[in-house]
Write an enzyme that holds these catalytic residues in place. Structure first.
Site, mmCIF file in Angstrom:
data_model
loop_
_atom_site.group_PDB
_atom_site.id
_atom_site.type_symbol
_atom_site.label_atom_id
_atom_site.label_comp_id
_atom_site.label_asym_id
_atom_site.label_seq_id
_atom_site.Cartn_x
_atom_site.Cartn_y
_atom_site.Cartn_z
ATOM 1 N N HIS A 248 21.538 -0.073 24.163
ATOM 2 C CA HIS A 248 21.352 -0.404 22.749
ATOM 3 C C HIS A 248 22.427 0.259 21.894
ATOM 4 C CE1 HIS A 248 17.603 -2.486 23.232
ATOM 5 N NE2 HIS A 248 16.940 -1.426 23.688
ATOM 6 N N GLU B 16 18.496 2.928 26.659
ATOM 7 C CA GLU B 16 18.747 3.326 25.271
ATOM 8 C C GLU B 16 20.246 3.378 24.972
ATOM 9 O OE1 GLU B 16 16.423 3.341 23.206
ATOM 10 O OE2 GLU B 16 14.796 3.235 24.667
ATOM 11 N N ASP C 194 11.893 -5.680 22.933
ATOM 12 C CA ASP C 194 13.223 -6.123 22.492
ATOM 13 C C ASP C 194 13.331 -7.641 22.550
ATOM 14 O OD1 ASP C 194 13.881 -3.429 22.273
ATOM 15 O OD2 ASP C 194 14.642 -3.339 24.329
ATOM 16 N N PRO D 144 0.828 -1.214 0.000
ATOM 17 C CA PRO D 144 0.000 0.000 0.000
ATOM 18 C C PRO D 144 0.856 1.255 0.000
ATOM 19 C CG PRO D 144 -0.820 -1.590 1.614
ATOM 20 C CD PRO D 144 0.491 -2.124 1.118
ATOM 21 N N GLY D 145 0.492 2.204 -0.852
ATOM 22 C CA GLY D 145 1.204 3.480 -0.897
ATOM 23 C C GLY D 145 2.380 3.526 -1.840
ATOM 24 N N THR D 146 2.592 2.474 -2.641
ATOM 25 C CA THR D 146 3.748 2.475 -3.549
ATOM 26 C C THR D 146 3.451 3.148 -4.888
ATOM 27 O OG1 THR D 146 3.104 0.214 -4.162
ATOM 28 C CG2 THR D 146 4.868 0.460 -2.547
ATOM 29 N N GLY D 147 2.210 3.547 -5.139
ATOM 30 C CA GLY D 147 1.907 4.319 -6.346
ATOM 31 C C GLY D 147 1.240 3.534 -7.454
ATOM 32 N N LYS D 148 0.505 2.497 -7.128
ATOM 33 C CA LYS D 148 -0.138 1.686 -8.176
ATOM 34 C C LYS D 148 -1.228 2.480 -8.899
ATOM 35 C CE LYS D 148 -1.251 -1.491 -5.164
ATOM 36 N NZ LYS D 148 -0.574 -0.932 -3.970
#
Length: 613
Positions: free
Chosen positions: A436, A433, A508, A211-215
């Site tokens: 990580h 954080e 995580d 969805p949203g790739t420009g078809k």
């Protein structure tokens, strides 16, 4: 000369005419109705016998006599007023008030017509209501018949050749897809060139992508380049609660297309009606969706080669489509629209920034590097959000910081300033954080660190952002292991500093466990005794609305081996992360103080502090 438009008929004109006519007639009668004598002296006049009035008339004592029904009002010459009553059948002649030589003015006011109208007014009103009700009933029946006849008409929206302004230049990041569609455009423009050589253009083109790739944008671009009418409809618009409506709409759509050929029919989300037939939970031969699909298959087979009609469809679930829909002669050309790579993302950002004011020195290439895995629609949303952020901050143009903040807002979520953490929670989040960040920074195959933040966004208390330097399409075992180690760095930091763990590492652990499980069951990266075998198969129906579940097609012994591999890998990588943090305890404490003060650290600041110690 501009053709004259046919005026729109007012459906309520008949009722309006009846109402106006009724009010007009009533007004005429009431206006023309003789009112009671306006002079109050008439109303307050002295009552006398009718014989006195007859005597006064003969003696010419009166100026005027007014007879209203059975009431007699008299105005004397001296200005006084009297009144009396007569019998209902008595006339002016019977009373002797018709002497032509008598100067007294005798005025008779007849109100019988007005009284008659008032008497029959309720019946007249009832009659008008009956006529109006019958008219409304007949009109409703006729309207329902017209609706029933038009219920099977196609709901496709048509855009003529002049109204479709989208071109291939408006579509960025889909170079391969545009190359595939150039032939379709050329066929619609020059069909004779292909017919003379005996070539047949594909009748159907299926656009597949996330969805949203420009078809849909690509489909409109084909219509704009070919300058032909463009019929657009969603797959769900074919199906209604009534049996046979979907097939009827398909027939009507293709008939309209044939009358407007050459043209393009675009069916968005075709998986709504094109799912595989005969599955569990899916109706049999009388199912409305199946009937609609059968009609689509029949219409595409019945195309005349000279019709010059191309059917384009889009879906993000090609795995659920019926095989008959994908065979040669129907949707025999499939174009995969992938998520844009680094270069394509930069091009898409440039397209969506054309109508926006950008500050000097803004680097869309850096933004493209931060948006790995996003689609064209996501990038458009980022540019729009950056414009909103710039306007909210009072800027005259979009700055680099506005775009970066927009990327974080779209990918992670908006800042939650209302979420107030205690000092202890902030400290735990900062060390988590940084755990990580340090572990990921020291792992050789981990993606480069981008940013560390303890500002609450969306559902997270903080975020450590790793971004790849370039798009990767394959992943090695070493990278998987380093990614797991980096994910466990937060929990390792909590155990090292606070000698306890919190729920902050739940996501995580979930992600790390899934990576290791996939290594053992999907990628053949498990222990040697598992071998290069894929374990587990999908089961269930694709019509249930959810992804099929995994069926364990292996023995208990193999399951124990997989579970043991997951436990050992997670345990060993957790110990590995702890050792890295123990060796860099001073750097961890120093960076934690900076992060608690500034709430965010960039890669440059992290590198300077980490290497300076």
């Amino acid at each position: 000369m501009t053709p004259r438009r046919k005026p729109k008929r007012n459906n309520n004109s008949f009722f309006t005419f009846l109402l106006v006519g009724f009010l007009l007639i009533s007004s005429i009668y009431y206006i023309s109705e003789p009112s009671l004598l306006e002079d109050s002296n008439y109303k307050n006049a002295e009552e006398v016998p009718i014989s006195d009035i007859t005597r006064g008339y003969s003696e010419e004592e009166y100026e005027s006599i007014i007879i209203k029904d059975n009431e007699v009002f008299v105005k004397k010459k001296d200005g006084t007023f009297i009144k009396s009553y007569k019998e209902g059948l008595e006339t002016v002649s019977n009373l002797g008030w018709n002497d032509p030589e008598n100067p007294t003015i005798v005025n008779v006011q007849n109100t019988e017509a007005a009284n008659l109208f008032i008497a029959i007014l309720p019946d007249l009103l009832f009659f008008v209501l009956i006529i109006g009700g019958l008219f409304w009933l007949f009109r409703s029946i006729a309207k329902s018949q017209n609706t029933a006849l038009g219920f099977g008409k196609s709901k496709a929206r048509i855009a003529d050749a002049q109204s479709v302004k989208t071109k291939f230049d408006n579509v960025a990041g889909c170079d391969e897809g545009k190359e595939e569609l150039v032939e379709v455009v050329d066929f619609l423009k020059h069909p004779k060139k292909y017919a003379d050589i005996g070539a047949k253009i594909p009748k159907g083109v299926l656009l597949v992508g996330a969805p949203g790739t420009g078809k849909t944008l690509l489909a409109r671009a084909v219509a704009g380049e070919a300058k032909v009418p463009f019929f657009s409809i969603s797959g769900s618009e074919f199906v209604e609660m009534f049996v046979g409506v979907g097939a009827s709409r398909v027939r009507d759509l293709f008939n309209r297309a044939k009358r407007n050929s050459p043209c393009i029919i675009f069916i968005d989300e075709i998986d709504a009606v094109g799912r595989q037939r005969g599955g569990a939970g899916f109706g049999g031969g009388h199912d409305e969706r199946e009937q609609t699909l059968n009609q689509i298959l029949t219409e595409m087979d019945g195309f005349d080669n000279k019709a010059n009609i191309v059917v384009m469809a889009a879906t993000n679930r090609p795995d659920v489509l019926d095989k008959a829909l994908l065979r040669p002669g129907r949707f025999d050309r499939r174009i995969f629209i992938d998520k844009p790579d680094l270069k394509a993302r930069e091009q898409i950002l440039e397209v969506h920034s054309k109508n926006k004011k950008l500050a000097r020195g803004i680097k869309l290439g850096d933004v493209a590097k931060q948006t790995v895995g996003l689609t064209g629609a996501d990038l458009e949303n980022i540019m729009n959000e950056s414009a909103i952020i710039a306007a909210r901050r009072g800027g005259k143009a979009i700055r680099q910081k506005d775009v970066v903040d927009a990327v974080e807002k779209v990918t992670i979520g908006p800042e939650r300033k209302s979420r107030k953490l205690t000092d202890h929670e902030k400290k735990i989040t900062a060390y988590h954080e940084l755990g990580h960040a340090i572990v990921g920074h020291m792992c050789k195959h981990s993606d480069p660190l981008h940013k560390i933040s303890i500002v609450s966004r969306g559902g997270t208390l903080g975020v450590t952002w790793f971004l790849p330097e370039e798009d990767n399409y394959t992943t090695s075992k070493s990278k998987f292991i380093d990614e797991v180690c980096s994910l466990l760095g937060g929990r390792a930091a909590e155990e090292l500093i606070f000698d306890e763990t919190t729920t902050g590492a739940s996501n995580d652990l979930e992600r790390a466990s899934q990576i290791v499980r996939d290594m053992a069951t999907k990628y053949g990266m498990g222990p040697d005794n598992l071998g290069a075998v894929v374990y587990g198969e999908k089961e269930g129906t694709i019509f249930s609305g959810v992804d099929p579940s995994m069926n364990r097609n292996y023995s208990e012994e193999t399951a124990n081996t997989i579970d043991e591999f997951i436990r050992k890998t997670i345990g060993s990588q957790l110990e590995r992360a702890k050792k890295m943090l123990e060796k860099n305890r001073e750097k961890l404490d120093k960076l934690a103080k900076i992060l608690l003060k500034k709430e965010a650290i960039s890669l440059k600041e992290f590198t300077e502090e980490f290497t300076s110690s």
